[in-house]
Design a protein around this motif. Structure first.
Motif, PDB file in Angstrom:
ATOM      1  N   GLY A  15       0.830  -1.219   0.000  1.00 51.74           N
ATOM      2  CA  GLY A  15       0.000   0.000   0.000  1.00 51.74           C
ATOM      3  C   GLY A  15       0.858   1.261   0.000  1.00 51.74           C
ATOM      4  N   SER A  16       0.262   2.358   0.445  1.00 58.28           N
ATOM      5  CA  SER A  16       0.914   3.651   0.242  1.00 58.28           C
ATOM      6  C   SER A  16       2.219   3.832   1.028  1.00 58.28           C
ATOM      7  CB  SER A  16      -0.061   4.779   0.574  1.00 58.28           C
ATOM      8  OG  SER A  16      -0.445   4.678   1.914  1.00 58.28           O
ATOM      9  N   SER A  17       2.463   2.989   2.046  1.00 59.81           N
ATOM     10  CA  SER A  17       3.729   3.115   2.790  1.00 59.81           C
ATOM     11  C   SER A  17       4.924   2.806   1.903  1.00 59.81           C
ATOM     12  CB  SER A  17       3.779   2.119   3.946  1.00 59.81           C
ATOM     13  OG  SER A  17       2.888   2.485   4.916  1.00 59.81           O
ATOM     14  N   CYS A  34       0.638   8.292   6.801  1.00 59.62           N
ATOM     15  CA  CYS A  34      -0.244   7.300   6.156  1.00 59.62           C
ATOM     16  C   CYS A  34      -0.231   5.991   6.955  1.00 59.62           C
ATOM     17  CB  CYS A  34       0.176   7.054   4.708  1.00 59.62           C
ATOM     18  SG  CYS A  34       1.762   6.244   4.523  1.00 59.62           S
ATOM     19  N   ASP A  35      -1.297   5.208   6.769  1.00 60.85           N
ATOM     20  CA  ASP A  35      -1.364   3.957   7.528  1.00 60.85           C
ATOM     21  C   ASP A  35      -0.376   2.930   6.952  1.00 60.85           C
ATOM     22  OD1 ASP A  35      -2.482   3.022   5.201  1.00 60.85           O
ATOM     23  OD2 ASP A  35      -4.337   2.300   6.081  1.00 60.85           O
ATOM     24  N   LEU A  36      -0.167   1.864   7.721  1.00 60.84           N
ATOM     25  CA  LEU A  36       0.739   0.808   7.255  1.00 60.84           C
ATOM     26  C   LEU A  36      -0.083  -0.442   6.989  1.00 60.84           C
ATOM     27  CD1 LEU A  36       3.521  -0.620   6.892  1.00 60.84           C
ATOM     28  CD2 LEU A  36       3.530  -0.982   9.351  1.00 60.84           C
ATOM     29  N   ASP A  37      -0.086  -0.893   5.729  1.00 60.36           N
ATOM     30  CA  ASP A  37      -0.772  -2.142   5.400  1.00 60.36           C
ATOM     31  C   ASP A  37       0.277  -3.241   5.424  1.00 60.36           C
ATOM     32  OD1 ASP A  37      -3.424  -0.974   4.536  1.00 60.36           O
ATOM     33  OD2 ASP A  37      -2.045   0.140   3.275  1.00 60.36           O
ATOM     34  N   LEU A  38      -0.045  -4.320   6.154  1.00 60.36           N
ATOM     35  CA  LEU A  38       0.938  -5.405   6.301  1.00 60.36           C
ATOM     36  C   LEU A  38       0.332  -6.721   5.879  1.00 60.36           C
ATOM     37  CD1 LEU A  38       2.614  -5.046   9.820  1.00 60.36           C
ATOM     38  CD2 LEU A  38       3.699  -4.830   7.590  1.00 60.36           C
TER      39      LEU A  38
HETATM   40 MG    MG Z   1      -2.877   2.167   3.175  1.00 59.93          MG
END
Ligand code: MG
Ligand code: GTP
Length: 555
Positions: free
Chosen positions: A217-219, A228-232
């Motif tokens: 994602g955006s990270s 921004c959030d962290l998608d893992l």
């Molecule tokens: Mg994200």
């Protein structure tokens, strides 16, 4: 959470206060991301993972503690870089210390201790705190300044500051570039996200030695802004299990239910593990009924909001695709930043999921436009073209066998774009393009450079480039499509109708509060029709609309 990490008792305070992210600006020694040559996505991920493995996050009294910390750490291992950042209004201070080698970090861990009598569980991780020295320290020698240049800066800029900076730009294209430069995720932000991922990986490493927590994602795809959030994606099994020579085979626990049910159970357990054992992690929420079950939580020591999933690798490959699209042309990322910001202010996107367009869908809309702009000169290649050019090193499959092979090393794509439009032209063209897009009959498709007929009725259809049977914008309602079309028309009109530079000129004219914009437009529309109305009446009408909408979203 607090009992678990006795060292971070003061964290309790942070949750009460609004978090301000005063990350340090990158150390001057760190290579400027822009000047770095292209590195394929998965290789870049692995470099960042290794950097995180060689780093620790140390809570300190203040940024001034760096000299003492440097002296202490350097007596155990060789320091490469140090970065200061702080979290909270009454800030907690942290220093990321990156060491040269893995041995350094092993030694640092060996020499780190648990304080006797503390209430917390003795969890070992990359998060530590620097306690005061018991004995008087010798006077610190002059420390090599090259290693310790620490510049503090505010990473998430206030809207007012952003607006001021944009108003000083030369033209709209400069405004778009500036917005990107001052809001994009910086090096420290990226390091903190990889350290957060490492904590999850380490937590399961005893049972799953091949586990990898992949940020996506955006990270990592180059479209992330500060905060921004962290998608893992937590992958437990090795990429290529070595099943050839060994004769001793591990006993494994068989599935005890359908794959989906089991996955929900694993996610639930992962949520408990994060909540009960991982220092700094709190506000754990489990969203298990979603198509892709996720666990959300807040890592307070790195100030990162996380979404973890365990189901499929497609998000990671999708991030690779978005990443190479951004690397292909310098205009892509600034344009997407400007459009994402505009959409957020116009209320087209929203950070919570719902019947509106997501940031991800919006990004695909911009990329599809750049593949097929009105000028007829594509800025970006289609995904089919990249698939045709893929080599053996690009062959990847999803867990269900879906082929996701496409050229990953974009340097091998030699065709230069003939499109020389400025960012300003591209922005205006984007609005034009979607103002006239036939959402009723056409699907947006990034696999080909033409828009294809809609395979089924959905108000908005964006073909998932990697899993072609899926519609990325399935959630979007017809009201939202109408709103999107209205807003792109308004934005096109606002950009075109400016005569001279007012305070809110250019990009700023479409980044103003939606309420002000729509009132101004309504006034203009009414006055054009000779129906002048009291502005206060319009405000009231809009308040009514908002109330209705809020009621609907609450339901
Ligand atoms: Mg994200
Ligand atoms: P922000 O978090 O808003 O900054 O942007 P983001 O690109 O990270 O979006 P988000 O966190 O919503 O999603 C993360 C990633 O998950 C995306 O980049 C996609 O790779 C994937 N993703 C998100 N939504 C969908 C969807 O509806 N379908 C599919 N196939 N993938 C999705």
């Amino acid at each position: 959470n607090l009992r678990n990490a006795s060292s971070f008792l003061c964290l309790k305070k942070t949750s009460k206060y609004k978090t301000v992210r005063h990350f340090s600006v990158e150390n001057k020694l760190v290579k400027d991301e822009k000047s770095e040559k292209f590195i394929p996505f998965l290789q870049r991920i692995n470099l960042r993972r290794s950097e995180a493995r060689r780093s620790i996050v140390v809570q300190v009294q203040s940024s001034q503690s760096f000299k003492e910390l440097y002296a202490y750490c350097n007596s155990i291992g060789k320091i490469k870089y140090m970065f200061h950042y702080s979290v909270g209004i009454e800030p907690l201070h942290f220093i990321i210390v990156e060491f040269e080698t893995d041995t350094d970090i092993t030694n640092i861990k060996k020499s780190s201790i648990f304080v006797e009598g503390s209430l917390g569980l003795p969890t070992q991780s990359h998060f530590v705190w620097f306690r005061a020295a018991h004995k008087k320290l010798p006077k610190l020698k002059q420390i090599k300044s090259t290693c310790l240049q620490i510049e503090n800066g505010t990473a998430i800029k206030e809207e007012e500051v952003i607006n001021q900076m944009l108003s000083k730009s030369e033209n709209i294209s400069d405004q778009i570039k500036t917005l990107h430069e001052i809001t994009k995720l910086n090096d420290v932000g990226t390091r903190l996200r990889f350290l957060t991922a490492l904590q999850i990986e380490d937590a399961v490493n005893g049972m799953f030695p091949h586990a990898v927590a992949y940020p996506f994602g955006s990270s990592v795809n180059g479209y992330g802004k500060m905060g921004c959030d962290l998608d893992l994606f937590l992958k437990l099994a090795a990429d290529k299990p070595n099943s050839e020579n060994g004769r001793l085979v591990f006993h494994c626990k068989p599935l005890n239910g359908s794959e989906r049910t089991m996955n929900q159970k694993y996610m639930e357990t992962l949520g408990d593990l994060i909540y009960l054992f991982l220092p700094g992690c709190g506000q754990v929420r489990r969203i298990l009924q979603a198509r892709v079950p996720i666990v959300k939580y807040q890592q307070q020591l790195t100030d990162v909001e996380c979404d973890v999933s365990m189901t499929n690798m497609s998000g990671v490959h999708m991030s690779d695709f978005l990443y190479i699209m951004g690397e292909q042309d310098d205009r892509v990322r600034p344009l997407i930043f400007a459009i994402r910001k505009w959409a957020n202010i116009a209320g087209i996107t929203n950070s919570s999921p719902g019947r509106w367009i997501s940031n991800f869908s919006l990004t695909l809309l911009v990329l599809a436009f750049l593949q097929n702009p009105l000028s007829g000169k594509p800025v970006l290649p289609s995904l089919n073209k990249l698939s045709e050019l893929s080599g053996p090193e690009d062959k990847f499959q999803l867990e269900d066998g879906t082929d996701v092979s496409f050229l990953r090393d974009i340097r091998k794509y030699k065709t230069k774009t003939k499109n020389t439009d400025s960012l300003e032209q591209l922005l205006k063209e984007f609005f034009e393009y979607y103002a006239h897009f036939d959402f009723e009959n056409k699907a947006v498709c990034l696999n080909e450079t033409v828009n294809v007929p809609k395979p089924e009725f959905s108000p908005m259809y964006i073909v998932n480039p990697l899993e072609r049977g899926l519609n990325v914008s399935k959630n979007v309602s017809s009201d939202e499509v109408v709103r999107f079309k209205n807003e792109v028309r308004n934005a096109a009109w606002m950009l075109e109708s400016q005569e001279s530079k007012s305070t809110h000129w250019g990009l700023l004219s479409i980044l103003q509060n939606k309420r002000t914009n729509s009132i101004l437009q309504a006034v203009s529309a009414h006055s054009q029709q000779g129906r002048l109305v009291e502005v206060s009446t319009l405000f009231e009408r809009e308040d009514e609309d908002n109330k209705k909408q809020n009621k609907r979203s609450n339901v």
